[in-house]
Design a protein around this motif. Structure first.
Motif, PDB file in Angstrom:
ATOM      1  N   ARG A   1       2.465  15.700  -1.497  1.00 25.10           N
ATOM      2  CA  ARG A   1       3.100  15.953  -2.918  1.00 25.10           C
ATOM      3  C   ARG A   1       3.963  16.912  -3.152  1.00 25.10           C
ATOM      4  O   ARG A   1       5.077  17.177  -3.908  1.00 25.10           O
ATOM      5  CB  ARG A   1       1.745  15.710  -3.891  1.00 25.10           C
ATOM      6  N   LYS A   2       3.653  18.091  -2.833  1.00 23.60           N
ATOM      7  CA  LYS A   2       4.136  19.489  -2.860  1.00 23.60           C
ATOM      8  C   LYS A   2       5.466  19.513  -2.344  1.00 23.60           C
ATOM      9  O   LYS A   2       6.482  19.719  -2.582  1.00 23.60           O
ATOM     10  CB  LYS A   2       3.386  20.400  -2.120  1.00 23.60           C
ATOM     11  N   ASN A   3       5.698  18.894  -0.711  1.00 19.02           N
ATOM     12  CA  ASN A   3       6.929  18.659  -0.221  1.00 19.02           C
ATOM     13  C   ASN A   3       7.691  17.619  -0.613  1.00 19.02           C
ATOM     14  O   ASN A   3       8.951  17.768  -0.515  1.00 19.02           O
ATOM     15  CB  ASN A   3       6.543  18.671   1.040  1.00 19.02           C
ATOM     16  N   LYS A   4       7.186  16.662  -1.150  1.00 20.86           N
ATOM     17  CA  LYS A   4       8.201  15.450  -1.657  1.00 20.86           C
ATOM     18  C   LYS A   4       9.027  14.751  -0.792  1.00 20.86           C
ATOM     19  O   LYS A   4      10.011  14.720  -1.265  1.00 20.86           O
ATOM     20  CB  LYS A   4       8.638  15.777  -3.122  1.00 20.86           C
ATOM     21  N   PRO A   5       8.807  14.651   0.513  1.00 14.76           N
ATOM     22  CA  PRO A   5       9.796  14.119   1.337  1.00 14.76           C
ATOM     23  C   PRO A   5      10.272  12.640   0.890  1.00 14.76           C
ATOM     24  O   PRO A   5      11.278  12.514   1.100  1.00 14.76           O
ATOM     25  CB  PRO A   5       9.187  14.137   2.834  1.00 14.76           C
ATOM     26  N   LEU A   6       9.455  12.023   0.387  1.00 17.38           N
ATOM     27  CA  LEU A   6       9.720  10.554  -0.094  1.00 17.38           C
ATOM     28  C   LEU A   6      10.977  10.571  -1.068  1.00 17.38           C
ATOM     29  O   LEU A   6      11.899  10.043  -1.271  1.00 17.38           O
ATOM     30  CB  LEU A   6       8.815   9.609  -0.332  1.00 17.38           C
ATOM     31  N   SER A   7      10.523  11.276  -2.200  1.00 17.29           N
ATOM     32  CA  SER A   7      11.036  11.353  -3.271  1.00 17.29           C
ATOM     33  C   SER A   7      12.577  11.939  -3.058  1.00 17.29           C
ATOM     34  O   SER A   7      13.818  11.767  -3.761  1.00 17.29           O
ATOM     35  CB  SER A   7      10.643  12.322  -4.335  1.00 17.29           C
TER      36      SER A   7
ATOM     37  N   LYS B   1      18.552  11.218  -2.334  1.00 19.09           N
ATOM     38  CA  LYS B   1      19.745  11.277  -1.654  1.00 19.09           C
ATOM     39  C   LYS B   1      20.306  10.013  -1.482  1.00 19.09           C
ATOM     40  O   LYS B   1      21.447   9.815  -1.573  1.00 19.09           O
ATOM     41  CB  LYS B   1      19.360  11.804   0.037  1.00 19.09           C
ATOM     42  N   ALA B   2      19.463   9.005  -1.111  1.00 16.49           N
ATOM     43  CA  ALA B   2      20.026   7.548  -1.188  1.00 16.49           C
ATOM     44  C   ALA B   2      20.885   7.156  -2.290  1.00 16.49           C
ATOM     45  O   ALA B   2      21.839   6.613  -2.356  1.00 16.49           O
ATOM     46  CB  ALA B   2      18.948   6.710  -0.607  1.00 16.49           C
ATOM     47  N   LEU B   3      20.270   7.374  -3.565  1.00 20.27           N
ATOM     48  CA  LEU B   3      20.561   7.036  -4.729  1.00 20.27           C
ATOM     49  C   LEU B   3      22.136   7.836  -5.061  1.00 20.27           C
ATOM     50  O   LEU B   3      22.911   7.205  -5.566  1.00 20.27           O
ATOM     51  CB  LEU B   3      19.683   7.222  -5.919  1.00 20.27           C
ATOM     52  N   LYS B   4      22.134   8.984  -4.629  1.00 20.13           N
ATOM     53  CA  LYS B   4      23.407   9.998  -4.854  1.00 20.13           C
ATOM     54  C   LYS B   4      24.461   9.480  -4.259  1.00 20.13           C
ATOM     55  O   LYS B   4      25.484   9.109  -4.683  1.00 20.13           O
ATOM     56  CB  LYS B   4      23.041  11.399  -4.708  1.00 20.13           C
ATOM     57  N   LYS B   5      24.005   9.035  -2.924  1.00 23.19           N
ATOM     58  CA  LYS B   5      25.338   8.506  -2.083  1.00 23.19           C
ATOM     59  C   LYS B   5      25.383   6.864  -2.371  1.00 23.19           C
ATOM     60  O   LYS B   5      26.836   6.745  -2.337  1.00 23.19           O
ATOM     61  CB  LYS B   5      24.493   8.313  -0.719  1.00 23.19           C
TER      62      LYS B   5
END
Length: 85
Positions: free
Chosen positions: A9-15, A20-24
């Protein structure tokens, strides 16, 4: 396990990957207006989540439903929707 969950939760790699995907995605739209973004994201993410959890649970639907925090009937409906066996 709690320590690992807290660290994830602290690192939030999925979020971060979703951001990144939505920005792209939005950057590539140009003048096109997006529509049904929620459905698009869920159709991409949910099947992969279900497949991963089913593998983790050795295809035990009760265990998979528990891992996902949903009831087994809901899991079965989602598996059917995405044609996951």
């Amino acid at each position: 396990m709690a320590k690992l969950t807290s660290q994830i939760r602290k690192n939030k790699p999925l979020s971060e990957q979703v951001k990144k995907a939505l920005k792209k995605y939005f950057a590539t739209l140009g003048d096109t207006n997006p529509a049904n973004v929620y459905e698009m994201v869920m159709a991409e993410v949910e099947p992969e989540l279900l497949i991963a959890v089913m593998k983790y649970s050795n295809n035990n639907q009760s265990k998979a439903a528990n891992v996902l925090g949903i009831n087994r009937a809901t899991l079965r409906k989602k598996l059917h929707r995405y044609n996951i066996k």
